[in-house]
Scaffold this motif. Structure first.
Motif, PDB file in Angstrom:
ATOM      1  N   ALA A  58       0.682  -1.200  -0.112  1.00 12.27           N
ATOM      2  CA  ALA A  58      -0.040  -0.010   0.065  1.00 12.27           C
ATOM      3  C   ALA A  58       0.677   1.248   0.088  1.00 12.27           C
ATOM      4  CB  ALA A  58      -0.813   0.265   1.313  1.00 12.27           C
ATOM      5  N   ASP A  59       2.213   1.253   0.374  1.00 11.35           N
ATOM      6  CA  ASP A  59       2.808   2.570   0.569  1.00 11.35           C
ATOM      7  C   ASP A  59       3.621   2.808  -0.661  1.00 11.35           C
ATOM      8  OD1 ASP A  59       4.831   0.329   0.751  1.00 11.35           O
ATOM      9  OD2 ASP A  59       5.743   1.155   2.324  1.00 11.35           O
ATOM     10  N   GLU A  60       3.764   1.676  -1.808  1.00 11.65           N
ATOM     11  CA  GLU A  60       4.249   1.933  -3.035  1.00 11.65           C
ATOM     12  C   GLU A  60       3.388   2.233  -4.329  1.00 11.65           C
ATOM     13  OE1 GLU A  60       6.912  -1.393  -3.156  1.00 11.65           O
ATOM     14  OE2 GLU A  60       5.190  -2.813  -3.850  1.00 11.65           O
ATOM     15  N   THR A  61       2.111   2.082  -4.083  1.00 11.03           N
ATOM     16  CA  THR A  61       1.093   2.292  -4.992  1.00 11.03           C
ATOM     17  C   THR A  61      -0.283   2.669  -4.455  1.00 11.03           C
ATOM     18  OG1 THR A  61      -0.063   1.110  -6.975  1.00 11.03           O
ATOM     19  CG2 THR A  61       0.450  -0.169  -5.141  1.00 11.03           C
ATOM     20  N   ALA A  62      -1.368   2.695  -5.050  1.00 14.90           N
ATOM     21  CA  ALA A  62      -2.516   3.074  -4.452  1.00 14.90           C
ATOM     22  C   ALA A  62      -3.209   1.959  -3.530  1.00 14.90           C
ATOM     23  CB  ALA A  62      -3.452   3.493  -5.392  1.00 14.90           C
ATOM     24  N   GLY A  63      -3.774   2.369  -2.375  1.00 17.49           N
ATOM     25  CA  GLY A  63      -4.363   1.304  -1.453  1.00 17.49           C
ATOM     26  C   GLY A  63      -5.682   0.686  -2.029  1.00 17.49           C
ATOM     27  N   LYS A  64      -6.104  -0.379  -1.332  1.00 17.27           N
ATOM     28  CA  LYS A  64      -7.322  -0.787  -1.666  1.00 17.27           C
ATOM     29  C   LYS A  64      -8.367  -0.168  -1.215  1.00 17.27           C
ATOM     30  CE  LYS A  64      -5.230  -5.553  -0.705  1.00 17.27           C
ATOM     31  NZ  LYS A  64      -5.186  -6.631   0.127  1.00 17.27           N
TER      32      LYS A  64
END
Length: 219
Positions: free
Chosen positions: A137-143
């Motif tokens: 989640a910290d390297e792309t968009a979260g769910k």
């Protein structure tokens, strides 16, 4: 041997492969009360599992001001790190993954954990080389944004129709739906399986063994 249906299988981590739901709930509750927030119920704390950390904590602690979010995150990480070695993979996960590797599926992880948190977990449970890729989640968009799955599908050149997402929360299943992928839910994690139907999973497995059997017959 019959043709496989899915080339890429993406797993959620906590509550799907890793038996960490109860610990995460306790750590969220402890972190919120540490900064003076109202104690979240078990249901409220478990609901946010799968989201990115700060998104999850903010949702679980609506009475905590944003200025306290950095401290809230620090306290969560503190409590989790005290007990992270007390938890492990669900029984039966390693044979399940080995069977999928033998059938030459690409195995990936799409998780709300941080990159550091996932890498630590992978080292702890000695899973080096099992997973072909991962997104945190910290390297792309979260769910439930579909970006994790879009990036994994792009990395391996796999279409949504050949991708399967497996997870224990509505966030996982919504992400799969948003990405145009099929999904399978597991009922032994953070969310009640009665909430899964609107996301149209192909199956809901009530144990790791049931998941293993379904994948052997259908994946």
């Amino acid at each position: 041997m019959r043709p496989r249906q899915f080339d890429l299988i993406a797993f959620d981590w906590d509550g799907t492969l890793f038996d960490s739901t109860a610990l995460i709930v306790r750590c969220i509750q402890a972190a919120v009360t540490d900064v003076g927030g109202r104690l979240p119920t078990d249901q409220a704390a478990s609901y946010v599992i799968g989201m990115g950390l700060m998104q999850a904590l903010a949702h679980a602690a609506p009475d905590v001001p944003p200025s306290q979010y950095p401290l809230l995150g620090e306290r969560y990480r503190y409590h989790y790190q005290q007990h992270q070695n007390d938890i492990s993979l669900f029984e039966g996960v390693l044979p399940l993954l080995a069977e999928l590797k033998q059938r030459h599926h690409w195995l990936t992880v799409a998780t709300g954990k941080s990159r550091q948190g996932l890498d630590t977990a992978l080292r702890t449970v000695e899973l080096h080389g099992v997973f072909d890729g991962s997104r945190t989640a910290d390297e792309t968009a979260g769910k439930p944004s579909p970006l994790m799955l879009h990036e994994l599908m792009g990395e391996f050149g796999v279409d949504p129709a050949r991708t399967l997402m497996i997870g224990d929360t509505t966030h996982d299943l919504q992400m799969a739906l948003n990405a145009g992928c099929a999904s399978v839910g597991v009922s032994y994690g953070a969310h009640e399986p009665g909430t899964f139907a609107e996301f149209s999973p192909l199956h809901v497995a009530h144990s790791v063994q049931e998941l293993r059997d379904w994948l052997a017959a259908n994946a």
